[in-house]
Design an enzyme around this catalytic site. Structure first.
Site, PDB file in Angstrom:
ATOM      1  N   ASP A   1       0.838  -1.205   0.000  1.00 30.63           N
ATOM      2  CA  ASP A   1       0.000   0.000   0.000  1.00 30.63           C
ATOM      3  C   ASP A   1       0.876   1.259   0.000  1.00 30.63           C
ATOM      4  O   ASP A   1       0.553   2.261   0.647  1.00 30.63           O
ATOM      5  CB  ASP A   1      -0.970   0.014   1.197  1.00 30.63           C
ATOM      6  CG  ASP A   1      -2.096   1.032   1.027  1.00 30.63           C
ATOM      7  OD1 ASP A   1      -2.187   1.657  -0.055  1.00 30.63           O
ATOM      8  OD2 ASP A   1      -2.882   1.204   1.971  1.00 30.63           O
TER       9      ASP A   1
ATOM     10  N   GLY B   1      -1.867   7.780   4.327  1.00 25.17           N
ATOM     11  CA  GLY B   1      -0.943   7.001   3.500  1.00 25.17           C
ATOM     12  C   GLY B   1       0.495   7.096   3.942  1.00 25.17           C
ATOM     13  O   GLY B   1       0.922   8.093   4.518  1.00 25.17           O
TER      14      GLY B   1
END
Ligand SMILES: NC(=O)N[C@@H](CC(=O)O)C(=O)O
Length: 437
Positions: free
Chosen positions: A304, A323
């Site tokens: 990710d 993130g």
């Protein structure tokens, strides 16, 4: 003819020692003492030779968000981390929801030359969650898309999810779901629990993830299709997936390196480097995720990798983007979380970070690992090295790593993609310059 390499004295994932000869992009010899006079010798004494790592979940940001990352910089980051193939998430601008955009991403990957880039197609038009995208056209395109995901958003409409699962059966595709019930996570900022109350941040309940996974495994069973669950983060999700697998439902799942190592306690300092979707959870969740990867309930590790510009992170918690970058650190983090204490060995790492993600994404060339005749995709890793992780270790544009300043074990020293060296002595090679020479 491309450069030949003789990798001398490497330790293979099964613990045996071997030399490998790479010619024309292929492993042509593998054995106790291989000789080749005209090959470049790489001394691999004490290094583990792993098959090139495959990341099923990378945000390369191009087209559209080139200030965060490009296909070139993102695949340099991949090479630095030992990866030779990445699946590029669809939340670009324009969204990767047509044959045209996925072919563009594919071409950018080929031009960059650092790793195989397999585009992921969006499930719904514009990630809007209302209308199915052209899944068949993307599958039939030159990009041969097999993995579809609205990652960043959940396909929350059960009818659309059902249709998507049904549709991809025709070409053995898979829907990779970002499991997050949107109504249960409106405004959510961190894991819901005692700590979110203490810190005054809106909670992101585990049930928002678990309820979608429960629904989706039942839908996958109902239509007999393939579901992949992105970034599993809670102990309850693990239980649901374990149950689904015991029923023979065709579900696979991934865990990120950060969810295997980090906990919500890091949020205490309100440092947005620790802000991520799904959020960091509790110590019990981390332990359940580790156990699930060891027992096979969770199939793979996926990064990710989510680069963001400094200004998107260097701001107050509520306003910061979700993130973390992860490609450059993934192998060291898995090493720290599970190899160091012997719960995974290097053969397991090769499975969960290379052959299995390739299998889920229908990527050829990784099934048998490092064998004669296989494409020369591999990485040489020094397990005895250790370093304080720093921006020097980052090769992409994003510096939003949660590991900066942390002591991490191991180091990628050399990476080879299709027989070409992309990392030499720990430094990313300028492959365009090598090709010109
Ligand atoms: N995983 C993240 O925290 N961020 C992802 C998308 C998302 O899942 O929100 C991104 O694209 O930045």
């Amino acid at each position: 003819m491309s450069e030949s390499f003789l990798i001398a004295g490497a330790t293979l994932p099964d613990g045996s020692r071997a030399d490998l000869l790479i010619e024309d992009g292929t492993v042509v010899e593998l054995g106790a003492s291989v000789s080749a006079t005209d090959a470049t010798r790489v001394d691999a004494d004490g290094l583990i030779a792993l098959p090139g790592l495959v990341d099923l979940h990378t945000h390369l940001r191009e087209p559209g968000y080139e200030q965060s990352e490009t296909v070139l910089t993102g695949t340099r980051a991949a090479a630095a981390g030992g990866y030779t193939a990445v699946f590029a998430m669809a939340n670009t601008s324009p969204v990767s929801d047509t044959a045209g955009v996925v072919e563009q991403v594919l071409s950018l990957g080929e031009a960059a030359g650092y790793a195989t880039v397999r585009p992921i197609g969006a499930v719904t038009v514009g990630l809007g969650g209302e209308q199915l995208a052209e899944l068949g056209a993307m599958a039939a395109s030159r990009a041969q898309v097999r993995v579809f995901s609205d990652d960043g958003f959940c396909v929350s409409d059960p009818m659309l999810m059902r249709r998507a699962l049904e549709y991809v059966k025709a070409f053995d595709g898979v829907i990779a779901q970002h499991a997050q019930e949107p109504r249960l996570t409106q405004g959510a900022q961190m894991n819901e629990g005692v700590l979110s109350g203490e810190l005054g941040l809106a909670g992101w309940p585990a049930v928002a993830e678990e309820s979608i996974i429960a629904r989706d495994v039942l839908l996958a069973e109902h239509v007999g299709s393939r579901l992949h669950v992105c970034h599993v983060s809670t102990a309850g999700s693990v239980e649901v997936i374990r149950w689904a697998k015991s029923r023979g439902i065709r579900v696979t799942a991934e865990v990120t390196p950060h969810h295997l190592l980090l906990t919500e306690d890091l949020v205490r300092g309100y440092d947005a480097r620790y802000k991520v979707n799904p959020p960091l959870r509790t110590r019990d969740d981390v332990e359940a995720l580790r156990e699930a990867l060891v027992d096979g309930t969770i199939d793979i590790v996926a990064t990710d990798h989510a680069p963001h510009p400094v200004e998107a992170k260097d701001t107050e918690w509520d306003a910061a983007a979700n993130g973390m970058v992860g490609l450059e650190s993934a192998l060291s983090v898995v090493h720290a979380a599970l190899v160091a204490d012997g719960r995974l060995d290097w053969a397991d790492v090769a499975r969960v970070m290379s052959s299995k993600p390739a299998e889920i994404g229908s990527l050829a060339g990784y099934a048998d690992g490092l064998v004669v005749g296989a494409p020369a995709n591999l990485t040489l890793y020094d397990p005895e090295a250790s370093r304080s992780f720093s921006t020097e270790d980052l090769a992409g544009k994003g510096v939003n790593s949660p590991y900066l300043g942390l002591e991490l074990p191991g180091r990628v020293l050399h990476t080879f993609h299709q027989g070409r060296r992309t990392v030499a002595d720990g430094t990313v090679v300028d492959v365009a310059e090598v090709a010109r020479a």
